[in-house]
Design a protein around this motif. Structure first.
Motif, mmCIF file in Angstrom:
data_model
loop_
_atom_site.group_PDB
_atom_site.id
_atom_site.type_symbol
_atom_site.label_atom_id
_atom_site.label_comp_id
_atom_site.label_asym_id
_atom_site.label_seq_id
_atom_site.Cartn_x
_atom_site.Cartn_y
_atom_site.Cartn_z
ATOM 1 N N LEU A 1 0.836 -1.203 0.000
ATOM 2 C CA LEU A 1 0.000 0.000 0.000
ATOM 3 C C LEU A 1 0.871 1.253 0.000
ATOM 4 O O LEU A 1 0.581 2.217 -0.738
ATOM 5 C CB LEU A 1 -0.917 0.000 1.218
ATOM 6 N N ALA A 2 1.930 1.259 0.792
ATOM 7 C CA ALA A 2 2.808 2.428 0.839
ATOM 8 C C ALA A 2 3.448 2.692 -0.519
ATOM 9 O O ALA A 2 3.505 3.849 -0.974
ATOM 10 C CB ALA A 2 3.886 2.228 1.911
ATOM 11 N N LEU A 3 3.925 1.643 -1.180
ATOM 12 C CA LEU A 3 4.534 1.819 -2.500
ATOM 13 C C LEU A 3 3.515 2.324 -3.517
ATOM 14 O O LEU A 3 3.816 3.192 -4.346
ATOM 15 C CB LEU A 3 5.155 0.503 -2.970
ATOM 16 N N ALA B 1 2.728 5.990 -2.708
ATOM 17 C CA ALA B 1 3.876 6.829 -3.047
ATOM 18 C C ALA B 1 3.978 7.015 -4.558
ATOM 19 O O ALA B 1 4.222 8.135 -5.041
ATOM 20 C CB ALA B 1 5.153 6.206 -2.500
ATOM 21 N N ALA B 2 3.791 5.934 -5.312
ATOM 22 C CA ALA B 2 3.870 6.026 -6.772
ATOM 23 C C ALA B 2 2.769 6.938 -7.320
ATOM 24 O O ALA B 2 3.017 7.777 -8.198
ATOM 25 C CB ALA B 2 3.762 4.631 -7.391
ATOM 26 N N TYR B 3 1.546 6.794 -6.798
ATOM 27 C CA TYR B 3 0.448 7.642 -7.271
ATOM 28 C C TYR B 3 0.708 9.108 -6.929
ATOM 29 O O TYR B 3 0.523 10.006 -7.763
ATOM 30 C CB TYR B 3 -0.878 7.195 -6.660
ATOM 31 N N SER B 4 1.131 9.352 -5.687
ATOM 32 C CA SER B 4 1.374 10.731 -5.259
ATOM 33 C C SER B 4 2.460 11.381 -6.105
ATOM 34 O O SER B 4 2.335 12.539 -6.517
ATOM 35 C CB SER B 4 1.763 10.753 -3.781
ATOM 36 N N ALA C 1 2.911 18.865 -15.924
ATOM 37 C CA ALA C 1 3.171 18.232 -17.219
ATOM 38 C C ALA C 1 3.213 16.719 -17.023
ATOM 39 O O ALA C 1 4.024 16.205 -16.262
ATOM 40 C CB ALA C 1 4.488 18.725 -17.793
ATOM 41 N N PHE C 2 2.325 16.014 -17.690
ATOM 42 C CA PHE C 2 2.221 14.570 -17.527
ATOM 43 C C PHE C 2 3.061 13.890 -18.600
ATOM 44 O O PHE C 2 2.665 13.793 -19.755
ATOM 45 C CB PHE C 2 0.758 14.127 -17.633
ATOM 46 N N GLY C 3 4.249 13.434 -18.203
ATOM 47 C CA GLY C 3 5.177 12.829 -19.144
ATOM 48 C C GLY C 3 5.322 11.336 -18.930
ATOM 49 O O GLY C 3 4.574 10.718 -18.158
ATOM 50 N N PRO C 4 6.297 10.722 -19.584
ATOM 51 C CA PRO C 4 6.524 9.276 -19.455
ATOM 52 C C PRO C 4 6.778 8.841 -18.014
ATOM 53 O O PRO C 4 6.312 7.772 -17.597
ATOM 54 C CB PRO C 4 7.754 9.030 -20.341
ATOM 55 N N LEU C 5 7.504 9.631 -17.254
ATOM 56 C CA LEU C 5 7.767 9.276 -15.864
ATOM 57 C C LEU C 5 6.471 9.221 -15.069
ATOM 58 O O LEU C 5 6.248 8.287 -14.278
ATOM 59 C CB LEU C 5 8.736 10.278 -15.237
ATOM 60 N N ASN C 6 5.607 10.212 -15.278
ATOM 61 C CA ASN C 6 4.327 10.225 -14.568
ATOM 62 C C ASN C 6 3.484 9.012 -14.952
ATOM 63 O O ASN C 6 2.852 8.378 -14.090
ATOM 64 C CB ASN C 6 3.564 11.506 -14.888
ATOM 65 N N ALA C 7 3.472 8.688 -16.260
ATOM 66 C CA ALA C 7 2.694 7.535 -16.717
ATOM 67 C C ALA C 7 3.239 6.235 -16.117
ATOM 68 O O ALA C 7 2.466 5.357 -15.698
ATOM 69 C CB ALA C 7 2.721 7.464 -18.243
ATOM 70 N N GLY C 8 4.569 6.119 -16.069
ATOM 71 C CA GLY C 8 5.159 4.919 -15.480
ATOM 72 C C GLY C 8 4.835 4.788 -14.007
ATOM 73 O O GLY C 8 4.534 3.686 -13.518
ATOM 74 N N LEU C 9 4.875 5.891 -13.282
ATOM 75 C CA LEU C 9 4.534 5.859 -11.862
ATOM 76 C C LEU C 9 3.058 5.522 -11.646
ATOM 77 O O LEU C 9 2.702 4.777 -10.725
ATOM 78 C CB LEU C 9 4.856 7.209 -11.219
ATOM 79 N N LEU C 10 2.199 6.052 -12.509
ATOM 80 C CA LEU C 10 0.774 5.744 -12.391
ATOM 81 C C LEU C 10 0.513 4.270 -12.660
ATOM 82 O O LEU C 10 -0.287 3.624 -11.964
ATOM 83 C CB LEU C 10 -0.026 6.615 -13.361
ATOM 84 N N LEU C 11 1.191 3.704 -13.664
ATOM 85 C CA LEU C 11 1.058 2.277 -13.938
ATOM 86 C C LEU C 11 1.558 1.458 -12.754
ATOM 87 O O LEU C 11 0.928 0.460 -12.356
ATOM 88 C CB LEU C 11 1.841 1.915 -15.203
ATOM 89 N N LEU C 12 2.683 1.872 -12.169
ATOM 90 C CA LEU C 12 3.213 1.182 -10.996
ATOM 91 C C LEU C 12 2.222 1.239 -9.837
ATOM 92 O O LEU C 12 2.045 0.244 -9.107
ATOM 93 C CB LEU C 12 4.541 1.822 -10.585
ATOM 94 N N ALA C 13 1.560 2.380 -9.679
ATOM 95 C CA ALA C 13 0.564 2.511 -8.613
ATOM 96 C C ALA C 13 -0.599 1.550 -8.823
ATOM 97 O O ALA C 13 -1.077 0.904 -7.880
ATOM 98 C CB ALA C 13 0.055 3.950 -8.552
ATOM 99 N N LEU C 14 -1.069 1.418 -10.069
ATOM 100 C CA LEU C 14 -2.175 0.512 -10.367
ATOM 101 C C LEU C 14 -1.782 -0.939 -10.137
ATOM 102 O O LEU C 14 -2.553 -1.729 -9.562
ATOM 103 C CB LEU C 14 -2.649 0.721 -11.805
ATOM 104 N N LEU C 15 -0.575 -1.298 -10.582
ATOM 105 C CA LEU C 15 -0.102 -2.665 -10.360
ATOM 106 C C LEU C 15 0.055 -2.941 -8.866
ATOM 107 O O LEU C 15 -0.298 -4.030 -8.372
ATOM 108 C CB LEU C 15 1.224 -2.884 -11.086
ATOM 109 N N GLY C 16 0.600 -1.967 -8.148
ATOM 110 C CA GLY C 16 0.770 -2.143 -6.708
ATOM 111 C C GLY C 16 -0.558 -2.281 -5.989
ATOM 112 O O GLY C 16 -0.690 -3.088 -5.058
ATOM 113 N N LEU C 17 -1.557 -1.512 -6.435
ATOM 114 C CA LEU C 17 -2.878 -1.616 -5.824
ATOM 115 C C LEU C 17 -3.485 -2.994 -6.068
ATOM 116 O O LEU C 17 -4.085 -3.591 -5.163
ATOM 117 C CB LEU C 17 -3.792 -0.521 -6.375
ATOM 118 N N GLY C 18 -3.323 -3.504 -7.290
ATOM 119 C CA GLY C 18 -3.815 -4.846 -7.577
ATOM 120 C C GLY C 18 -3.138 -5.897 -6.716
ATOM 121 O O GLY C 18 -3.795 -6.812 -6.183
ATOM 122 N N ALA C 19 -1.824 -5.777 -6.554
ATOM 123 C CA ALA C 19 -1.089 -6.711 -5.706
ATOM 124 C C ALA C 19 -1.528 -6.583 -4.251
ATOM 125 O O ALA C 19 -1.627 -7.588 -3.522
ATOM 126 C CB ALA C 19 0.411 -6.461 -5.837
#
Length: 486
Positions: A221-223, A226-229, A238-256
């Protein structure tokens, strides 16, 4: 600070303390809430001074604010659950001590990174204070007075937010930037002393039972948070590749995280919590309406200065209407919840918010700063009213052993709304203004951005209303009528 006199009519019993004892409990919890909200807003005004003091860029010194907000967001559910397991009074005292010591260390910092590290630790203490203040109110206050107590916490939270910039500016002018953090030390010691003396001991069963803590769930949950924030805050809109990668990581982490919670005997967040319709929709609606309030804070300064040509002082006065109105309406809304129930009061709050959001662009373009301030007052009055009702309704459904984690989830939904609002509503404003450089946009562009932003804001409030209605309707099918009115 005392509660309404109706408390004094409640006879003291073993489960219900006397009115003076209860007021002392509420004073200590209110001071804790005041300190945590003050910690959020007081550092903002110090950023230009910190940039000069440490010869640092704005991008670097903004982490003094972000470190605090991100830490609170990431750990608030975890500390709420820990309070359920080890004792809420015990953890509240620990949180107050950590907050106070971190404030002392922050003011004594000699480098920017020392200050940022102190703010991380301060955020850990603040998260504990936020989560457990609401949980202890739900636990210690008689049921018929919980609305008033929740409204009181909302009032002092708004006061802390409103007081922060003014107090911070005064302290910097008189004593220097260090005082912005040192002011929390005497206040923190008072809060710690009050809490130690007046908070009732934790139940013996809580202190005696073995602690089974979901470490895997905490990490996941913390990861994820943190990734979403970071996805919402990095890049300054500005929503760039880094932001998109962090958002994807947040979604994967939430699923896990959700998967892991179904596999442990004592989950960090019992997923059954989200199966109760009032609680699930209450969390969602809280995030939505807080996103709208954050839009006023993000968009307002650009429009007031750029389109209405206000100077900094008058812009600040207009912006202060929001927290001032929220502070005024919190406690009366709580008393109204106790009198007529959370559902009608919550609905009235959402209607008021919708009217404010829908009329703000028209009022601002027609009557200027006065029109903006009036509509802003409607939004924040409705917000304070809805939150008093929503917090009371959600906490009423929390079982005795889950009050901490449910309070943590309520505070988390609010913080996620703040973070999302700052990024997403700022992006909507820029899109409506047809420029990413809103600081140099024309008055016509800023007005177009304002119209689109608050069209979206009104839609979000309406969505919050629909969700709340669906939650209440579904709850009536599984809850006795008397409890459904709580």
């Amino acid at each position: 600070m005392s509660l309404p006199t109706s408390l004094e009519a409640i006879p003291a019993t073993a489960a219900t303390p006397s009115a003076p004892a209860l007021n002392r409990v509420l004073f200590s919890l209110s001071l804790s809430m005041l300190l945590s909200s003050l910690g959020t807003s007081i550092a903002n005004v110090a950023l230009p001074t910190l940039a000069q003091a440490f010869s640092a860029s704005f991008q670097a010194v903004q982490w003094v604010v972000l470190a605090y907000l991100l830490t609170v967001t990431v750990v608030i559910v975890t500390v709420g659950r820990l309070g359920d397991l080890v004792g809420r009074r015990r953890l509240m005292l620990w949180g107050l001590g950590v907050f106070t010591l971190a404030s002392l260390a922050g003011g004594a910092s000699t480098t920017l990174w020392q200050l940022i590290a102190a703010r991380v630790v301060q955020g850990l203490g603040a998260a504990t204070m936020m989560a457990l203040s609401m949980a202890l109110v739900s636990e210690r206050v008689p049921k018929q007075q919980v609305g008033s107590a929740m409204g009181l916490l909302g009032t002092v939270s708004a006061l802390g937010t409103a007081l922060g910039p003014t107090l911070g500016g005064l302290l910097i002018g008189v004593c220097g930037w260090n005082a912005v953090f040192w002011i929390n030390v005497p206040l923190g010691l008072v809060a710690l002393t009050m809490a130690y003396r007046h908070l009732p001991p934790d139940p013996a069963a809580t202190a005696a039972k073995p602690v089974r803590f979901d470490l895997v769930g905490m990490v996941l949950l913390a990861l994820s948070l943190a990734a979403y924030s970071l996805a919402m805050t990095l890049g300054r809109g500005a929503f760039g590749p880094l932001n998109a990668g962090l958002l994807l990581l947040a979604l994967l982490g939430l699923g896990a995280f959700v998967f892991a919670e179904t596999r442990v005997a004592a989950p960090l967040v019992p997923l059954a919590t989200f199966r109760h319709p009032v609680m699930a929709t209450g969390f969602a609606a809280s995030a939505l309406v807080t996103t709208v309030v954050m839009a006023t804070l993000v968009v307002g300064p650009f429009y007031l200065v750029g389109a209405l040509q206000l100077d900094a002082m008058h812009m600040g006065l207009v912006m202060s209407v929001g927290p001032a109105v929220a502070a005024v309406f919190g406690a009366p809304a709580g008393r109204l919840v106790d009198s007529v129930g959370s559902q009608p009061v919550g609905a009235a709050g959402l209607v008021t918010m919708f009217l404010g959001a829908a009329t703000l662009p028209i009022a601002a373009t027609t009557w200027g700063a006065a029109g903006y301030a009036g509509a802003l007052g409607l939004i924040t009055a409705g917000y304070a009213t809805f939150q008093s009702a929503n917090n009371t309704a959600v906490m009423a459904r929390a079982t005795a052993d889950q009050r901490g984690v449910v309070s943590g989830l309520l505070n988390l939904s609010r913080n996620l709304g703040l973070i999302t609002g700052a990024s997403a509503m700022g992006a909507v404003f820029g899109f409506g203004a047809s420029t990413s450089l809103v600081a140099t946009a024309s008055a016509q562009q800023l007005t177009a951005g304002l119209h689109l932003t608050f069209l979206v804001a009104a839609a979000l409030v309406a969505l919050g209303g629909v969700l709340t209605w669906l939650g209440v309707t579904a709850s009536r099918r599984i809850t006795p009528p008397a409890e459904a009115q709580a």
